[in-house]
Design an enzyme around this catalytic site. Structure first.
Site, PDB file in Angstrom:
ATOM      1  N   SER A   1       0.871  -1.183   0.000  1.00  0.00           N
ATOM      2  CA  SER A   1       0.000   0.000   0.000  1.00  0.00           C
ATOM      3  C   SER A   1       0.900   1.222   0.000  1.00  0.00           C
ATOM      4  CB  SER A   1      -0.915   0.061   1.234  1.00  0.00           C
ATOM      5  OG  SER A   1      -1.517   1.347   1.351  1.00  0.00           O
TER       6      SER A   1
ATOM      7  N   TYR B   1      -2.775   1.789  10.554  1.00  0.00           N
ATOM      8  CA  TYR B   1      -2.726   1.110   9.256  1.00  0.00           C
ATOM      9  C   TYR B   1      -1.382   1.385   8.587  1.00  0.00           C
ATOM     10  CZ  TYR B   1      -4.097  -0.275   4.502  1.00  0.00           C
ATOM     11  OH  TYR B   1      -4.169  -0.885   3.274  1.00  0.00           O
TER      12      TYR B   1
END
Length: 225
Positions: free
Chosen positions: A136, A149
């Site tokens: 990501s 995250y």
């Protein structure tokens, strides 16, 4: 036929990568928690002439991973793994619950490490293979309302870059994929993204990954081209 394992293969990017790898004549082993979703992807691959099987697997549990990979290795030649399974909880850091923190760290970080730890010795024995970690862009830069995250993704980035150095002189290819948000159900029930339709589709992201698969690091921003 060579087997490649894809975690979180029941939907989204995992599903699309499974379809593309099957078209390159890999036998694809789909793993995830939802049997119904995995069965649907298996049938879709077989309908297009590919070969696939599925295993219900919890990447947070080393005993489950080791047992099932050992079973698979008895009948298939495992040549790679795509660590795609991941979860995200978003919002102001002080509002993120302990349960959400643990789920992100255990799935995103521990799951990736444990799957890799189990599969890498098999690739070493063969002298070649593919390890692809879907990370990501949150592993490249911090983002508002994504503190934990991003922390989990920075951890996977460090893990992947370290393995790239460790295996630099081997025929085991280790890939880091950094993609932005995609237009998937991942955002359902979250106010973090108001309109995910402006993002690339998982199919588009998967196609870009396969086009750039020779690169050690693949960066795909979220905005549509």
């Amino acid at each position: 036929m060579k087997t490649i394992i894809i975690t979180g293969a029941g939907s989204g990017l995992g599903k699309e990568l499974a379809l593309l790898f099957s078209q390159q004549r890999y036998h694809v082993l789909l793993t995830g928690r939802s049997i119904d979703k995995l069965l649907t992807v298996k049938r879709e691959i077989e309908d297009t002439g590919g070969m696939a099987d599925f295993v219900q697997l919890d990447v947070q549990k080393e005993s489950d991973i080791v047992k099932k990979i050992e079973e698979i290795n008895k009948t298939h030649t495992i040549v790679g793994v795509v660590n795609n399974a991941g979860v995200g909880h978003f919002g102001p850091f002080v509002h993120i619950t302990e349960k959400e923190i643990i789920e992100m760290l255990h799935t995103n970080v521990l799951g990736t490490i444990l799957m890799t730890k189990t599969v890498l010795p098999l690739l070493e024995k063969q002298g070649e293979g593919l390890l692809m970690n879907i990370i990501s862009t949150a592993g490249l830069r911090g983002k508002v309302n994504e503190a934990v995250y991003a922390a989990s993704k920075f951890a996977v980035r460090g893990f992947t870059e370290s393995l790239q150095k460790e295996y630099a002189n081997s025929s085991i290819k280790i890939k880091a994929v950094y993609m932005g948000g995609m237009d998937t159900p991942f955002w359902e029930g979250s106010s973090h993204v108001a309109d995910s339709s402006r993002f690339r589709s998982p199919k588009e992201v998967a196609e870009i990954i396969m086009e750039q698969i020779e690169h050690d690091s693949i960066i795909i921003e979220s905005k549509k081209s």
